[in-house]
Design a protein around this motif. Sequence first.
Motif, PDB file in Angstrom:
ATOM      1  N   GLN A 132       0.848  -1.168  -0.015  1.00 28.94           N
ATOM      2  CA  GLN A 132      -0.056  -0.075   0.025  1.00 28.94           C
ATOM      3  C   GLN A 132       0.888   1.231  -0.070  1.00 28.94           C
TER       4      GLN A 132
ATOM      5  N   THR C   4       6.327  -7.330  -6.319  1.00 33.38           N
ATOM      6  CA  THR C   4       5.817  -8.253  -7.490  1.00 33.38           C
ATOM      7  C   THR C   4       5.060  -7.360  -8.415  1.00 33.38           C
TER       8      THR C   4
ATOM      9  N   ILE D  11       6.160  -9.802 -12.543  1.00 36.17           N
ATOM     10  CA  ILE D  11       7.347  -9.746 -11.660  1.00 36.17           C
ATOM     11  C   ILE D  11       6.734 -10.908 -10.161  1.00 36.17           C
ATOM     12  N   GLY D  12       7.714 -11.964 -10.053  1.00 36.56           N
ATOM     13  CA  GLY D  12       7.218 -12.861  -8.946  1.00 36.56           C
ATOM     14  C   GLY D  12       8.350 -13.905  -8.776  1.00 36.56           C
ATOM     15  N   ALA D  35       4.272 -16.894  -8.356  1.00 34.02           N
ATOM     16  CA  ALA D  35       3.293 -16.017  -7.419  1.00 34.02           C
ATOM     17  C   ALA D  35       3.465 -14.723  -7.554  1.00 34.02           C
ATOM     18  N   THR D  36       2.251 -14.092  -7.510  1.00 35.52           N
ATOM     19  CA  THR D  36       2.717 -12.603  -7.294  1.00 35.52           C
ATOM     20  C   THR D  36       1.695 -12.290  -5.759  1.00 35.52           C
ATOM     21  N   ASN D  37       1.924 -11.114  -5.543  1.00 36.13           N
ATOM     22  CA  ASN D  37       1.239 -10.935  -4.141  1.00 36.13           C
ATOM     23  C   ASN D  37       0.373  -9.550  -4.062  1.00 36.13           C
ATOM     24  N   GLU D  38      -0.506  -9.387  -3.353  1.00 37.40           N
ATOM     25  CA  GLU D  38      -1.180  -8.047  -3.258  1.00 37.40           C
ATOM     26  C   GLU D  38      -1.539  -8.023  -1.915  1.00 37.40           C
ATOM     27  N   SER D  39      -1.493  -6.753  -1.302  1.00 36.98           N
ATOM     28  CA  SER D  39      -1.508  -6.462   0.094  1.00 36.98           C
ATOM     29  C   SER D  39      -2.505  -5.363  -0.006  1.00 36.98           C
ATOM     30  N   TYR D  40      -3.550  -5.206   0.907  1.00 39.74           N
ATOM     31  CA  TYR D  40      -4.253  -4.173   1.225  1.00 39.74           C
ATOM     32  C   TYR D  40      -5.010  -4.252   2.614  1.00 39.74           C
ATOM     33  N   THR D  41      -5.378  -3.076   3.079  1.00 37.40           N
ATOM     34  CA  THR D  41      -6.340  -3.353   4.433  1.00 37.40           C
ATOM     35  C   THR D  41      -7.609  -3.226   4.313  1.00 37.40           C
ATOM     36  N   ASN D  42      -8.204  -4.057   4.836  1.00 31.94           N
ATOM     37  CA  ASN D  42      -9.810  -4.280   4.861  1.00 31.94           C
ATOM     38  C   ASN D  42     -10.297  -3.162   5.357  1.00 31.94           C
ATOM     39  N   ARG D  43     -11.440  -2.571   4.738  1.00 30.85           N
ATOM     40  CA  ARG D  43     -11.765  -1.340   5.375  1.00 30.85           C
ATOM     41  C   ARG D  43     -12.602  -1.133   6.485  1.00 30.85           C
ATOM     42  N   GLN D  44     -13.512  -2.499   6.368  1.00 31.65           N
ATOM     43  CA  GLN D  44     -14.300  -2.693   7.658  1.00 31.65           C
ATOM     44  C   GLN D  44     -13.335  -2.892   8.821  1.00 31.65           C
ATOM     45  N   ARG D  48      -4.847  -6.127   7.866  1.00 29.79           N
ATOM     46  CA  ARG D  48      -3.977  -6.071   6.727  1.00 29.79           C
ATOM     47  C   ARG D  48      -4.288  -7.758   6.188  1.00 29.79           C
ATOM     48  N   THR D  50      -3.226 -10.257   2.757  1.00 28.85           N
ATOM     49  CA  THR D  50      -2.357 -10.381   1.782  1.00 28.85           C
ATOM     50  C   THR D  50      -2.857 -11.676   0.779  1.00 28.85           C
ATOM     51  N   GLU D  53      -1.366 -14.597  -5.880  1.00 27.98           N
ATOM     52  CA  GLU D  53      -2.129 -15.126  -7.064  1.00 27.98           C
ATOM     53  C   GLU D  53      -1.001 -15.912  -7.567  1.00 27.98           C
TER      54      GLU D  53
END
Lengths: 157, 157, 157, 157
Positions: A132, C4, D11-12, D35-44, D48, D50, D53
Amino acid sequence: MSGTLNKVMLIGHLGDDVKMHYFEGGGCLGRFPIATNESYTNRQTGERVTNTEWHNVVVRNKGAEVCEKYLKKGDKIYVEGRLKTRQWQAEDGNTRYSTEIHVQDFTFLTPKNEHPGGYQGQQQSQPAQSDQQHRQSNQAIPQQPIGQQQDGDDLPF
Amino acid sequence: MSGTLNKVMLIGHLGDDVKMHYFEGGGCLGRFPIATNESYTNRQTGERVTNTEWHNVVVRNKGAEVCEKYLKKGDKIYVEGRLKTRQWQAEDGNTRYSTEIHVQDFTFLTPKNEHPGGYQGQQQSQPAQSDQQHRQSNQAIPQQPIGQQQDGDDLPF
Amino acid sequence: MSGTLNKVMLIGHLGDDVKMHYFEGGGCLGRFPIATNESYTNRQTGERVTNTEWHNVVVRNKGAEVCEKYLKKGDKIYVEGRLKTRQWQAEDGNTRYSTEIHVQDFTFLTPKNEHPGGYQGQQQSQPAQSDQQHRQSNQAIPQQPIGQQQDGDDLPF
Amino acid sequence: MSGTLNKVMLIGHLGDDVKMHYFEGGGCLGRFPIATNESYTNRQTGERVTNTEWHNVVVRNKGAEVCEKYLKKGDKIYVEGRLKTRQWQAEDGNTRYSTEIHVQDFTFLTPKNEHPGGYQGQQQSQPAQSDQQHRQSNQAIPQQPIGQQQDGDDLPF
DNA sequence: TTTT
DNA sequence: TTTT
């Protein structure tokens, strides 16, 4: 309008540290050069040729601060952005042009195994920052939360 | 060597026709400018701003010939290539720089409904050339067949 | 974390209209298939082969609404997004997979010269929407302004 | 025909070693997962999240051999290619689909500091192969020289 | 099944 | 000015 695309993607090494500029309104901007290489064999001579291309990278606000904090000369980075050609009047009266890559997204590719204060990274550890944080997407005002959520809404599908 | 990436992808309109240059060895090169647009709303004033960015596109050999034949000012195109900053000595003795996009691949995005000799295109028909023909991939010698096969080997998997 | 990249870029034609799904929280999602083509000459037989590849495109919230409003079967579009493979349990108990492109950005490539209510487009005019509007960047909540500014801060550099 | 684009850039990290398949005609093919990664913060919830894919990567001929030789599970790589959805008949009579990335270009991103026979790499050294070698561009027959020249013709422009 |  |  539009229907156009202006996209640059680079993987390369920093030729220098990040140079920061701070503005009155609170914004800031970082600049650094990235080198990419190309190799080929000259058909006539058969000799191996390597060319280095230098790119002027510009990153803004929160992204600039993250780059300044974690990047240094020699580090490898992926940057994605837009081409922008600035022009200015030179002292001799002529117009000069400089083409820059204005960053929209980036990710660090140099493993950080040592940290000044820090948790000894295993293998390929990255800086203490989230995806993020270093995924900047055109945010214009640094005081704001970055908030470029990627599917972070838990929609049920 | 390398481990770097230097990639540009543009969708835009030609600001002028293709200008050709022919070399002694049989090679050639085409140049044309592409415009991309960006629009945003100024935060302070609330007014709508549109910026046009101009890109110097360079295409070689067979690809240049295809572009010259089928592209004209105003046409829309997708181009993919590498950034390359040329430098030269100006008359005043200073070094000048010009950043170009050296094309590796392209595809036409303007529907061609009329053809000089020919077959009235249906819907979105493209010029009388194959994907093979206008997909150039770094071929260096125009006399050669282009031959950038895309999975064209019918391997049984 | 991360380091990534997961990026897909497509230019193709819609194989069907946009199918919308609305959620309770106010979110929504649009789906449509895009076809891309590949042509090559079979080396053994010398015959020309054309393959069509179909892609499952998923777009969310404001972007979905823009797509539903302005896109229809047959239209050409550029989409940029991430690959995501969903899995689900089939009736037979097996796990099934479906790979989708989750859109982060798009731009329309079909000229719209006629509008229901509307201003006869000149040349290549696009729908009555700004770049801002159809450039969606991961916004998660449609009620919010889209606000993916692109350098819209008038910083003095 | 065409006027379409089908491009994937990843890129992975490799989730497994390269699995090779050899064909009668002399061709070959390597497969590996990235593997690729995605991270975000759940709004509710504010937590964190992760997501990983997984991508099925397919590389052919000379490129496959280079990958098999220099890549192993855990290594980081950049790959560029096309999306291709294979289908086959499952035992239960149903049609199954599998989406793959068919590689057109790649570059290694894991520094190789140790070599079996070899010159102790400094810092970020790459395998003993040229950019030419691991830049594969759709070559179909491995016996041929790769020859995807990148501007290697020394044209005087 | 990778990585941080 | 980077890197291999």
